[in-house]
Design a protein around this motif. Sequence first.
Motif, PDB file in Angstrom:
ATOM      1  N   LEU A 161       0.641  -1.284   0.285  1.00  0.00           N
ATOM      2  CA  LEU A 161       0.105   0.021   0.006  1.00  0.00           C
ATOM      3  C   LEU A 161       0.985   1.152   0.119  1.00  0.00           C
ATOM      4  CD1 LEU A 161      -2.640   1.562   0.506  1.00  0.00           C
ATOM      5  CD2 LEU A 161      -2.384   1.229   2.847  1.00  0.00           C
ATOM      6  N   LEU A 162       0.781   1.924  -1.072  1.00  0.00           N
ATOM      7  CA  LEU A 162       1.912   3.113  -1.199  1.00  0.00           C
ATOM      8  C   LEU A 162       0.790   4.447  -0.902  1.00  0.00           C
ATOM      9  CD1 LEU A 162       2.949   1.754  -4.332  1.00  0.00           C
ATOM     10  CD2 LEU A 162       4.627   2.965  -3.006  1.00  0.00           C
ATOM     11  N   LEU A 163       1.169   5.066   0.172  1.00  0.00           N
ATOM     12  CA  LEU A 163       0.605   6.411   0.376  1.00  0.00           C
ATOM     13  C   LEU A 163       1.404   7.664   0.074  1.00  0.00           C
ATOM     14  CD1 LEU A 163      -0.735   5.211   3.924  1.00  0.00           C
ATOM     15  CD2 LEU A 163      -2.022   5.249   1.891  1.00  0.00           C
ATOM     16  N   GLN A 164       0.912   8.293  -0.954  1.00  0.00           N
ATOM     17  CA  GLN A 164       1.596   9.001  -1.886  1.00  0.00           C
ATOM     18  C   GLN A 164       1.250  10.641  -1.171  1.00  0.00           C
ATOM     19  OE1 GLN A 164       1.554   9.977  -6.119  1.00  0.00           O
ATOM     20  NE2 GLN A 164       3.654   9.318  -6.064  1.00  0.00           N
ATOM     21  N   VAL A 177       2.987  13.434  -7.017  1.00  0.00           N
ATOM     22  CA  VAL A 177       2.385  13.108  -8.147  1.00  0.00           C
ATOM     23  C   VAL A 177       2.746  13.458  -9.428  1.00  0.00           C
ATOM     24  CG1 VAL A 177      -0.036  13.196  -9.367  1.00  0.00           C
ATOM     25  CG2 VAL A 177       0.009  12.955  -6.757  1.00  0.00           C
ATOM     26  N   ASN A 178       3.127  14.667  -9.421  1.00  0.00           N
ATOM     27  CA  ASN A 178       3.781  15.457 -10.816  1.00  0.00           C
ATOM     28  C   ASN A 178       5.203  15.290 -11.081  1.00  0.00           C
ATOM     29  OD1 ASN A 178       1.071  15.560 -12.078  1.00  0.00           O
ATOM     30  ND2 ASN A 178       0.896  17.573 -10.652  1.00  0.00           N
ATOM     31  N   HIS A 179       5.752  14.694  -9.742  1.00  0.00           N
ATOM     32  CA  HIS A 179       7.413  14.550 -10.015  1.00  0.00           C
ATOM     33  C   HIS A 179       7.859  13.821 -11.102  1.00  0.00           C
ATOM     34  CE1 HIS A 179      11.315  13.994  -8.650  1.00  0.00           C
ATOM     35  NE2 HIS A 179      11.169  14.767  -7.696  1.00  0.00           N
ATOM     36  N   ALA A 180       8.932  14.408 -11.834  1.00  0.00           N
ATOM     37  CA  ALA A 180       9.211  13.665 -13.057  1.00  0.00           C
ATOM     38  C   ALA A 180       9.334  12.500 -12.776  1.00  0.00           C
ATOM     39  CB  ALA A 180      10.500  14.317 -13.562  1.00  0.00           C
TER      40      ALA A 180
END
Length: 201
Positions: A31-34, A39-42
Amino acid sequence: MSRPQCSRCLRPTAHCLCPLIPSLDSRTRVLLLQHPSEVNHALNTARLAALGLNKAQLVVGEVFEDLPTLLNPPGYQARLLFPADDAQPLQAYAPGDQPLLLVVPDGTWRKARKLLHLNPLLAALPRVTLAEGAVSRYRLRKAPGPGALSTVEAIVQALQVLEAPTSFEPLLKPFEALIEGQIAAMGDEVFQRNHGDGRLG
Protein backbone atom coordinates in the motif's frame (compact mmCIF):
# COMPACT_ATOMS: atom_id res chain seq x y z
CA MET A 1 1.33 23.88 -24.53
CA SER A 2 1.76 20.65 -22.62
CA ARG A 3 3.14 17.57 -24.33
CA PRO A 4 0.86 14.56 -24.87
CA GLN A 5 1.08 12.25 -21.89
CA CYS A 6 0.57 8.53 -21.37
CA SER A 7 -2.47 8.17 -19.12
CA ARG A 8 -1.00 5.08 -17.43
CA CYS A 9 2.62 5.92 -16.54
CA LEU A 10 2.05 9.72 -16.79
CA ARG A 11 5.21 10.12 -18.84
CA PRO A 12 5.31 12.15 -22.08
CA THR A 13 4.02 9.84 -24.84
CA ALA A 14 7.42 9.90 -26.58
CA HIS A 15 9.03 8.58 -23.36
CA CYS A 16 6.29 6.14 -22.26
CA LEU A 17 7.67 3.51 -19.88
CA CYS A 18 4.74 1.08 -20.10
CA PRO A 19 6.55 -1.48 -22.32
CA LEU A 20 9.17 -1.84 -19.55
CA ILE A 21 6.73 -2.14 -16.64
CA PRO A 22 6.35 -5.78 -15.54
CA SER A 23 3.30 -7.47 -14.08
CA LEU A 24 4.66 -9.23 -11.00
CA ASP A 25 2.85 -11.42 -8.51
CA SER A 26 3.82 -11.26 -4.86
CA ARG A 27 2.66 -12.85 -1.64
CA THR A 28 2.99 -9.44 0.04
CA ARG A 29 0.48 -6.65 -0.56
CA VAL A 30 1.93 -3.14 -0.93
CA LEU A 31 0.00 0.00 0.00
CA LEU A 32 1.65 3.20 -1.22
CA LEU A 33 0.46 6.38 0.45
CA GLN A 34 1.69 9.21 -1.73
CA HIS A 35 1.94 12.83 -0.67
CA PRO A 36 0.21 15.01 -3.31
CA SER A 37 3.46 16.91 -4.01
CA GLU A 38 4.95 13.73 -5.52
CA VAL A 39 2.24 13.09 -8.13
CA ASN A 40 3.72 15.32 -10.84
CA HIS A 41 7.35 14.67 -9.95
CA ALA A 42 9.33 13.63 -13.04
CA LEU A 43 10.64 10.58 -11.17
CA ASN A 44 7.40 9.27 -9.70
CA THR A 45 8.82 5.89 -8.68
CA ALA A 46 5.86 4.99 -6.43
CA ARG A 47 3.62 4.96 -9.50
CA LEU A 48 6.07 2.64 -11.28
CA ALA A 49 5.96 0.26 -8.31
CA ALA A 50 2.16 0.34 -8.16
CA LEU A 51 1.86 -0.38 -11.90
CA GLY A 52 4.39 -3.21 -11.84
CA LEU A 53 3.02 -5.15 -8.85
CA ASN A 54 -0.31 -6.93 -9.12
CA LYS A 55 -0.90 -6.62 -5.37
CA ALA A 56 -0.05 -2.94 -5.00
CA GLN A 57 -2.35 0.00 -4.42
CA LEU A 58 -1.43 3.69 -4.73
CA VAL A 59 -3.48 6.23 -2.76
CA VAL A 60 -2.73 9.96 -2.96
CA GLY A 61 -3.50 12.38 -0.13
CA GLU A 62 -2.48 13.85 3.19
CA VAL A 63 -5.30 12.63 5.41
CA PHE A 64 -6.67 9.19 4.51
CA GLU A 65 -10.26 8.91 5.73
CA ASP A 66 -10.57 5.23 4.75
CA LEU A 67 -7.32 4.22 6.45
CA PRO A 68 -8.99 1.66 8.79
CA THR A 69 -10.22 -0.24 5.72
CA LEU A 70 -6.98 0.20 3.76
CA LEU A 71 -4.89 -1.16 6.64
CA ASN A 72 -7.01 -4.25 7.26
CA PRO A 73 -7.30 -6.43 4.16
CA PRO A 74 -8.43 -9.90 5.28
CA GLY A 75 -5.53 -12.31 5.75
CA TYR A 76 -2.75 -9.72 6.02
CA GLN A 77 -0.94 -8.02 8.87
CA ALA A 78 0.03 -4.38 8.29
CA ARG A 79 3.58 -3.13 8.80
CA LEU A 80 4.92 0.37 8.12
CA LEU A 81 8.17 0.50 6.13
CA PHE A 82 9.73 3.47 7.90
CA PRO A 83 12.74 3.95 10.18
CA ALA A 84 12.34 3.97 13.96
CA ASP A 85 14.46 2.86 16.91
CA ASP A 86 12.11 -0.06 17.48
CA ALA A 87 11.67 -0.99 13.80
CA GLN A 88 12.19 -4.70 13.14
CA PRO A 89 14.52 -5.71 10.28
CA LEU A 90 12.57 -7.49 7.56
CA GLN A 91 13.08 -11.26 7.36
CA ALA A 92 12.02 -13.94 4.90
CA TYR A 93 8.61 -15.47 5.51
CA ALA A 94 8.69 -18.68 7.51
CA PRO A 95 6.26 -21.47 6.53
CA GLY A 96 2.83 -20.60 7.85
CA ASP A 97 3.57 -16.88 8.32
CA GLN A 98 0.70 -14.53 7.59
CA PRO A 99 1.70 -12.34 4.63
CA LEU A 100 2.34 -8.65 5.20
CA LEU A 101 0.56 -5.57 4.00
CA LEU A 102 3.62 -3.40 3.53
CA VAL A 103 2.61 0.25 3.99
CA VAL A 104 5.01 2.64 2.27
CA PRO A 105 4.73 6.44 2.66
CA ASP A 106 5.95 8.19 -0.50
CA GLY A 107 7.42 11.69 -0.32
CA THR A 108 10.45 13.51 1.02
CA TRP A 109 11.36 12.52 4.58
CA ARG A 110 9.66 15.70 5.82
CA LYS A 111 6.48 15.00 3.85
CA ALA A 112 6.44 11.34 4.87
CA ARG A 113 6.71 12.34 8.55
CA LYS A 114 3.85 14.76 8.00
CA LEU A 115 1.71 11.89 6.64
CA LEU A 116 2.43 9.95 9.84
CA HIS A 117 1.62 13.00 11.99
CA LEU A 118 -1.70 13.60 10.21
CA ASN A 119 -2.71 9.92 10.30
CA PRO A 120 -2.27 8.55 13.84
CA LEU A 121 -3.38 5.05 12.73
CA LEU A 122 -0.44 5.03 10.35
CA ALA A 123 2.02 6.21 13.00
CA ALA A 124 0.77 3.49 15.36
CA LEU A 125 1.60 0.60 13.02
CA PRO A 126 4.51 -1.69 13.94
CA ARG A 127 7.49 -0.61 11.85
CA VAL A 128 9.87 -2.62 9.74
CA THR A 129 13.13 -1.56 8.17
CA LEU A 130 15.58 -2.64 5.48
CA ALA A 131 19.09 -3.90 6.12
CA GLU A 132 21.67 -1.12 6.31
CA GLY A 133 24.16 -0.44 3.56
CA ALA A 134 21.85 -0.45 0.55
CA VAL A 135 23.17 1.60 -2.36
CA SER A 136 20.71 3.54 -4.48
CA ARG A 137 20.82 3.56 -8.27
CA TYR A 138 19.19 6.98 -8.12
CA ARG A 139 22.05 8.99 -9.59
CA LEU A 140 20.20 12.27 -9.99
CA ARG A 141 19.62 13.30 -6.43
CA LYS A 142 22.00 13.35 -3.51
CA ALA A 143 20.79 10.95 -0.85
CA PRO A 144 20.11 12.49 2.57
CA GLY A 145 22.20 9.73 4.11
CA PRO A 146 23.61 6.24 3.51
CA GLY A 147 20.96 3.68 2.66
CA ALA A 148 18.48 6.26 1.36
CA LEU A 149 16.60 4.67 -1.52
CA SER A 150 13.91 5.76 -3.94
CA THR A 151 10.46 4.34 -3.18
CA VAL A 152 10.59 1.67 -5.88
CA GLU A 153 14.09 0.56 -4.77
CA ALA A 154 12.96 0.25 -1.16
CA ILE A 155 9.96 -1.86 -2.20
CA VAL A 156 12.09 -4.12 -4.40
CA GLN A 157 14.59 -4.65 -1.60
CA ALA A 158 11.83 -5.37 0.93
CA LEU A 159 10.16 -7.94 -1.33
CA GLN A 160 13.49 -9.60 -2.19
CA VAL A 161 14.03 -10.17 1.56
CA LEU A 162 10.48 -11.25 2.40
CA GLU A 163 9.97 -13.54 -0.59
CA ALA A 164 13.49 -14.84 -1.25
CA PRO A 165 14.55 -16.38 -3.60
CA THR A 166 11.93 -14.68 -5.85
CA SER A 167 13.45 -11.78 -7.78
CA PHE A 168 11.67 -8.45 -8.11
CA GLU A 169 14.50 -6.85 -10.12
CA PRO A 170 12.27 -6.41 -13.23
CA LEU A 171 10.47 -3.68 -11.27
CA LEU A 172 13.65 -1.57 -11.55
CA LYS A 173 13.80 -1.70 -15.37
CA PRO A 174 11.49 1.30 -15.99
CA PHE A 175 13.16 3.16 -13.11
CA GLU A 176 16.60 2.71 -14.68
CA ALA A 177 15.26 3.77 -18.09
CA LEU A 178 13.80 6.87 -16.44
CA ILE A 179 17.17 7.76 -14.89
CA GLU A 180 19.00 7.19 -18.18
CA GLY A 181 16.45 9.38 -19.98
CA GLN A 182 16.89 12.19 -17.47
CA ILE A 183 20.70 12.00 -17.80
CA ALA A 184 20.44 12.02 -21.60
CA ALA A 185 18.13 15.05 -21.45
CA MET A 186 20.52 17.08 -19.30
CA GLY A 187 23.57 16.07 -21.36
CA ASP A 188 26.67 14.28 -20.14
CA GLU A 189 28.60 17.45 -19.34
CA VAL A 190 25.89 18.84 -17.06
CA PHE A 191 25.44 15.42 -15.42
CA GLN A 192 29.17 15.06 -14.70
CA ARG A 193 29.39 18.62 -13.36
CA ASN A 194 26.39 18.23 -11.03
CA HIS A 195 26.64 14.58 -10.09
CA GLY A 196 30.33 13.77 -10.28
CA ASP A 197 31.03 10.11 -10.87
CA GLY A 198 27.35 9.24 -10.67
CA ARG A 199 27.53 7.85 -7.16
CA LEU A 200 25.34 9.16 -4.40
CA GLY A 201 27.13 11.27 -1.85
